[in-house]
Design a protein around this motif. Structure first.
Motif, PDB file in Angstrom:
ATOM      1  N   ILE A  30     -10.097 -17.127  16.532  1.00  0.00           N
ATOM      2  CA  ILE A  30     -10.152 -15.705  16.872  1.00  0.00           C
ATOM      3  C   ILE A  30      -9.380 -15.584  18.125  1.00  0.00           C
ATOM      4  O   ILE A  30      -9.864 -16.230  19.227  1.00  0.00           O
ATOM      5  N   GLN A  31      -8.390 -15.047  18.254  1.00  0.00           N
ATOM      6  CA  GLN A  31      -7.454 -15.023  19.621  1.00  0.00           C
ATOM      7  C   GLN A  31      -7.332 -13.655  20.030  1.00  0.00           C
ATOM      8  O   GLN A  31      -6.913 -12.508  19.517  1.00  0.00           O
ATOM      9  N   GLY A  32      -8.110 -13.365  21.070  1.00  0.00           N
ATOM     10  CA  GLY A  32      -7.917 -11.987  21.876  1.00  0.00           C
ATOM     11  C   GLY A  32      -6.490 -12.178  22.694  1.00  0.00           C
ATOM     12  O   GLY A  32      -5.687 -12.929  22.652  1.00  0.00           O
ATOM     13  N   SER A  33      -6.416 -11.012  23.635  1.00  0.00           N
ATOM     14  CA  SER A  33      -5.431 -11.018  24.760  1.00  0.00           C
ATOM     15  C   SER A  33      -5.522 -12.046  25.708  1.00  0.00           C
ATOM     16  O   SER A  33      -4.848 -12.629  26.259  1.00  0.00           O
ATOM     17  N   ILE A  34      -7.093 -12.619  25.911  1.00  0.00           N
ATOM     18  CA  ILE A  34      -7.114 -13.537  26.972  1.00  0.00           C
ATOM     19  C   ILE A  34      -8.017 -14.616  26.195  1.00  0.00           C
ATOM     20  O   ILE A  34      -7.911 -15.959  26.561  1.00  0.00           O
ATOM     21  N   LEU A  35      -9.189 -14.291  25.677  1.00  0.00           N
ATOM     22  CA  LEU A  35     -10.243 -15.061  25.323  1.00  0.00           C
ATOM     23  C   LEU A  35      -9.635 -15.705  23.793  1.00  0.00           C
ATOM     24  O   LEU A  35      -9.047 -14.969  22.890  1.00  0.00           O
ATOM     25  N   ALA A  63     -10.464 -19.686  27.622  1.00  0.00           N
ATOM     26  CA  ALA A  63      -9.683 -18.421  28.135  1.00  0.00           C
ATOM     27  C   ALA A  63      -8.356 -18.792  28.880  1.00  0.00           C
ATOM     28  O   ALA A  63      -8.064 -19.757  29.241  1.00  0.00           O
ATOM     29  N   ASP A  64      -7.556 -17.629  28.891  1.00  0.00           N
ATOM     30  CA  ASP A  64      -6.041 -17.925  29.606  1.00  0.00           C
ATOM     31  C   ASP A  64      -6.138 -16.582  30.523  1.00  0.00           C
ATOM     32  O   ASP A  64      -5.206 -15.597  30.060  1.00  0.00           O
TER      33      ASP A  64
END
Length: 212
Positions: A30-35, A63-64
Motif C-alpha cells: 500500500i503506497q501513499g504519497s508519503i506512507l 515513510a518518505d
C-alpha cells in the motif's frame, strides 16, 4: 508389502497435517504519497481460522517525508468472530527464527474490540521502519459459531493516512481443532488393520504350502 504400507502411511500423515503447514503467504504493498505499508500473510489459512492454529501477519510501516515527524500506528476490527492478538514490533525485518535484535511486545492475548474504532498501537519517527507482527488466534471462549472479522492496520503521519486490511476477513469456518488429526489417526488404524489382515493371510498361505 512394507513399501506399500509406508507409502499409505505417508499419505495419511499428509492428510492429517494442518493446512498451515503448506502456507503460501502473499505480499501486498500500500503506497501513499508519503506512507508505505508492506503486508505479508497467508490469507488462505486465515479464511478458515481454527482454534489453536494462529495466523501470522507481518506489516512493515515506513515513510518518505520531506520533514521530520512521527508516524502513528493503530489497529481496528469489525465483525463477529472473536479474536485474540499478540502484537510485537522489531527494529529489523522479521526472519524465520523471529526478530534478530529482540522483539518488543505491545499486546499479548489481546481481545481486540470489533467496533471499528482505531486503537493506538505505537508510534515511530518517520525516518525509521516499524516491522509489526500480529499473531491472530481464534478466541476459544467466544463460542463455536461461524463468522468472520476484518482486522485493519492504520498508519498516520505527515498529513496522510493509509491502512491495510485482512483480505476478506479472518473466518472461523472450518473443522474444529483435532478433527484433521482424528481423521488421520482413524485412517492410520484402518491401514494398520488391513496390513495385519494381509500379513496373516500371507502367513496362513505359507504354512499351508509348507504342510503340503
Amino acid at each position: 508389502m512394507r513399501r506399500a504400507l509406508a507409502v499409505v502411511m505417508l499419505a495419511v500423515v499428509a492428510i492429517a497435517m494442518p493446512a498451515a503447514a503448506w502456507a503460501a503467504p502473499t505480499t501486498q504493498v500500500i503506497q501513499g504519497s508519503i506512507l508505505r505499508l508492506v503486508s505479508v500473510a497467508d490469507w488462505a489459512a486465515a479464511a478458515s481460522l481454527l482454534p489453536g492454529q494462529p495466523v501470522q501477519w507481518d506489516i512493515a510501516v515506513s515513510a518518505d517525508a520531506p520533514d521530520p515527524g512521527i508516524v502513528r500506528i493503530a489497529l481496528s476490527a469489525t465483525g463477529d468472530a472473536p479474536l485474540l492478538l499478540d502484537v510485537s514490533t522489531c527494529g529489523e525485518a522479521w526472519t524465520e527464527t523471529g526478530c534478530p535484535g529482540g522483539e518488543t511486545a505491545l499486546r499479548t492475548g489481546w481481545s481486540i474490540p470489533r467496533d471499528g474504532v482505531e486503537v493506538p498501537l505505537t508510534q515511530i519517527p518517520d525516518t525509521e521502519t516499524a516491522h509489526v507482527r500480529l499473531t491472530i488466534h481464534l478466541d476459544p471462549s467466544g463460542g463455536s459459531g461461524a463468522g468472520s472479522t476484518d482486522v485493519r492496520v492504520h498508519a498516520q503521519g505527515a498529513g496522510e493516512t493509509v491502512f491495510v486490511g485482512s483480505d476478506g476477513g479472518l473466518a472461523t469456518t472450518g473443522l474444529p481443532l483435532g478433527v484433521p488429526w482424528a481423521v488421520g489417526a482413524g485412517a492410520a488404524l484402518v491401514v494398520w488393520g488391513a496390513a495385519l489382515v494381509l500379513l496373516r493371510r500371507r502367513r496362513g498361505a505359507s504354512e499351508t504350502e509348507g504342510a503340503r
